[in-house]
Design a protein around this motif. Structure first.
Motif, mmCIF file in Angstrom:
data_model
loop_
_atom_site.group_PDB
_atom_site.id
_atom_site.type_symbol
_atom_site.label_atom_id
_atom_site.label_comp_id
_atom_site.label_asym_id
_atom_site.label_seq_id
_atom_site.Cartn_x
_atom_site.Cartn_y
_atom_site.Cartn_z
ATOM 1 N N ASN A 93 49.647 32.470 31.221
ATOM 2 C CA ASN A 93 49.191 33.360 30.145
ATOM 3 C C ASN A 93 47.680 33.610 30.171
ATOM 4 O OD1 ASN A 93 48.373 30.862 29.396
ATOM 5 N ND2 ASN A 93 49.530 30.768 27.484
ATOM 6 N N TRP A 94 47.061 33.348 31.287
ATOM 7 C CA TRP A 94 45.634 33.675 31.456
ATOM 8 C C TRP A 94 45.507 35.193 31.490
ATOM 9 C CZ3 TRP A 94 42.665 33.495 36.673
ATOM 10 C CH2 TRP A 94 41.274 33.479 36.446
ATOM 11 N N VAL A 95 44.610 35.715 30.702
ATOM 12 C CA VAL A 95 44.526 37.168 30.499
ATOM 13 C C VAL A 95 44.056 37.897 31.772
ATOM 14 C CG1 VAL A 95 42.167 37.166 29.606
ATOM 15 C CG2 VAL A 95 43.785 38.889 28.800
ATOM 16 N N ILE A 96 43.552 37.130 32.726
ATOM 17 C CA ILE A 96 43.066 37.741 33.969
ATOM 18 C C ILE A 96 44.224 38.091 34.929
ATOM 19 C CG2 ILE A 96 41.564 37.336 35.985
ATOM 20 C CD1 ILE A 96 40.147 37.685 33.173
ATOM 21 N N PHE A 97 45.362 37.412 34.781
ATOM 22 C CA PHE A 97 46.506 37.746 35.642
ATOM 23 C C PHE A 97 47.029 39.142 35.327
ATOM 24 C CE2 PHE A 97 47.447 32.997 35.754
ATOM 25 C CZ PHE A 97 47.169 32.853 37.108
ATOM 26 N N PRO A 98 47.570 39.825 36.336
ATOM 27 C CA PRO A 98 48.279 41.073 36.032
ATOM 28 C C PRO A 98 49.391 40.771 35.014
ATOM 29 C CG PRO A 98 48.041 40.784 38.411
ATOM 30 C CD PRO A 98 47.583 39.506 37.771
ATOM 31 N N GLU A 99 49.686 41.708 34.167
ATOM 32 C CA GLU A 99 50.668 41.473 33.114
ATOM 33 C C GLU A 99 52.014 41.047 33.715
ATOM 34 O OE1 GLU A 99 50.479 44.605 30.302
ATOM 35 O OE2 GLU A 99 50.992 43.204 28.679
ATOM 36 N N GLY A 100 52.618 40.038 33.116
ATOM 37 C CA GLY A 100 53.942 39.600 33.572
ATOM 38 C C GLY A 100 53.902 38.741 34.825
ATOM 39 N N PHE A 101 52.722 38.286 35.234
ATOM 40 C CA PHE A 101 52.617 37.482 36.466
ATOM 41 C C PHE A 101 53.477 36.222 36.371
ATOM 42 C CE2 PHE A 101 50.582 33.970 38.824
ATOM 43 C CZ PHE A 101 50.667 34.483 40.106
ATOM 44 N N ARG A 102 54.243 35.958 37.421
ATOM 45 C CA ARG A 102 55.009 34.715 37.562
ATOM 46 C C ARG A 102 54.821 34.229 38.996
ATOM 47 N NH1 ARG A 102 55.133 35.694 33.141
ATOM 48 N NH2 ARG A 102 56.795 35.738 31.597
#
Ligand code: ZN
Length: 513
Positions: free
Chosen positions: A481-490
């Protein structure tokens, strides 16, 4: 712990005003105390590790915040651990901030990645790779910033922690080579919230006593003090332990993290378009310093508190099992304590990871066929398998002794030459998961205790699973849930690697005072 990471606010970067060095509240007034003064060590020490992710290479006022922190702690007689981003070390030099560099040198220097938030961050590139490829890529990408930190500060950093929640298991073999511990606050791996070892690296990660005083609320200091006092009481009852305290120099002066302004949700703007984050009002900044400084002074009041750096903490959590000459009798009792499903074992001589115990068991089993009973040194640099095991057995599999002896010879060589647990063990033309092979060896040891030959007859390999992998979190959104990841990153591939590397997990025990 995600709320501690790097991006907290929702303010837009509309205000580019900065505090200059003169305007920034600075120099502590008290004289530096001598931190090396020895006081009698209490029976139950509480180690407080103060660490600072020193990462903001965009907002120059964050340099002054790092300077003030370094000076305040020195005046209090405390050494902290400053985890530098490579790019931050570089811009400190470029901006001529030798005052900041010199002040930080008084403290321990750790490492916090080459570029932090410029994509791809470690979890992004590691998820796309196999285990060994990931190890190489982590070394290549993150080795550059480590080199920079070394050039600027004149020391090799003592610890590493990932940017945001961008963790990855392929970092551990590299950190072992670099003689670093893992220091961060995340939730990917945990043994009951205590210090542990992964891949031979001391892992201070998801610690239950990760505490801080909030910098933004009026009673942040009072609440932080109460949390520390409660943790201290609990740790004293447990015989001592560790409290982990994390801050970022930049959060004392900004309203919003530097990277959230520029790299949110996978954004990758050109350097010339980077924006400065908004800064706090003088009142907000004063509150942040009040809460932090009061919190540190509160912790310092307790006689059993020992402020330690990342460089010092390894000695407080020694790997006792390494210095033991392991005998058959001790291996047998560790196997018995482990149970059928491979996991770590706490023995009187220290903790063993499932990989370490398998290695000891394979060596001792081969010798037992030769009626040879000797002692063994622990090998602590083994990795888990790179690839998935065959499907778990549904029912026990029998095999004759000659196939087991052949398999033992092969596994012994794989451990020795590859430094890695194989994903499968071949019994003739059948490959079984290493977990079941280990469980079958354990059966044979249980059936023939003592320094005697193995019992006659077929060997039986039961269904078994790597129980140690329960210490790895499922690949769910809250990990990423780090805001720097692209949305929905898994990162399902990365977390599958992590579960296989759970072969190398074990608790880290506090040294006896
Ligand atoms: Zn960070």
């Amino acid at each position: 712990m995600a709320r501690f990471f790097c991006v907290l606010g929702f303010f837009l970067a509309g205000n580019f005003a900065q505090l200059s060095a003169q305007e920034s509240p600075q120099k502590p007034t008290s004289k530096p105390a001598n931190p090396t003064v020895e006081t009698p060590s209490p029976a139950k020490p509480i180690y407080v590790l103060l660490w600072f992710d020193t990462e903001d290479y965009i907002l120059p006022a964050s340099d002054d915040a790092a300077l003030r922190l370094a000076n305040f702690l020195k005046a209090e007689g405390i050494r902290g651990t400053f985890k530098l981003v490579g790019e931050k070390a570089k811009v400190l030099k470029e901006r001529g901030r030798n005052d900041v560099i010199e002040a930080l040198k008084y403290h321990d220097i750790g490492y916090h990645s080459t570029n932090h938030s410029i994509p791809p961050s470690p979890a992004m590139y590691l998820n796309a790779l196999g285990f060994e490829e990931g190890v190489r890529e982590f070394r290549r990408r993150e080795g550059k910033g480590r080199q920079t930190v070394h050039e600027v500060f004149g020391v090799w950093p003592s610890c590493y922690g990932q940017p945001g929640s961008s963790w990855g298991p392929q970092s551990y073999p590299v950190l072992r080579d670099w003689d670093m511990i893992y220091l961060d606050a995340g939730r990917h791996v945990s043994i009951a919230g205590k210090p542990c070892r992964m891949g031979g690296v001391l892992n201070l990660y998801q610690l239950e006593n990760t505490i801080r005083a909030d910098l933004k609320t009026q009673n942040g200091m009072e609440e932080g003090n109460a949390k520390f006092t409660a943790a201290r009481d609990k740790l004293l009852a447990e015989g001592g332990g560790i409290v982990s305290v994390v801050y970022h120099p930049c959060e004392f002066i900004h309203k919003e993290f530097w990277d959230g302004v520029n790299f949110r949700k996978g954004a990758s703007p050109d350097r010339k378009d980077w924006k400065l984050p908004a800064i706090k009002t003088p009142e907000e900044e004063a509150l942040a310093w009040r809460n932090f400084e009061g919190f540190v002074r509160h912790m310092k009041r307790f006689p059993e508190v020992r402020f330690v750096t990342a460089r010092e903490i390894s000695a407080k959590y020694p790997d006792n099992a390494k210095s033991v000459a392991w005998e058959s009798r001790q291996i047998a009792s560790a196997l018995s304590a482990m149970g059928k499903d491979p996991t770590w074992v706490q023995t009187r001589n220290g903790a063993l990871s499932p990989a370490e115990l398998l290695d000891l068991t394979v060596k001792a089993s081969r010798d037992r066929f030769a009626n040879n009973f000797r002692t063994y040194q622990l090998r602590t640099d083994l990795a888990g398998p790179s690839t998935a095991s065959p499907a778990l057995l549904e029912k026990p599999l029998k095999a004759p002794t000659y196939l087991v002896r052949q398999a033992l010879a092969e596994v012994s060589e794989q451990l020795e030459q590859n430094g890695q647990i194989p994903p499968a063990v071949w019994l003739g033309s059948t490959a079984i998961p290493s977990e079941s092979f280990f469980a079958g060896l354990r059966n044979a040891w249980e059936k023939a205790p003592g320094n005697v030959p193995f019992a006659e007859g077929d060997w039986e390999f039961p269904p078994a699973r790597l129980k140690a992998a329960d210490a790895i979190e499922p690949d769910e959104g809250r990990l990423w849930n780090w805001v720097i990841f692209p949305e929905g990153f898994r990162a399902p591939n990365l977390m599958a690697h992590a579960r296989r590397q759970a072969w190398t997990l074990k608790p880290a025990d506090l040294a006896k005072p």
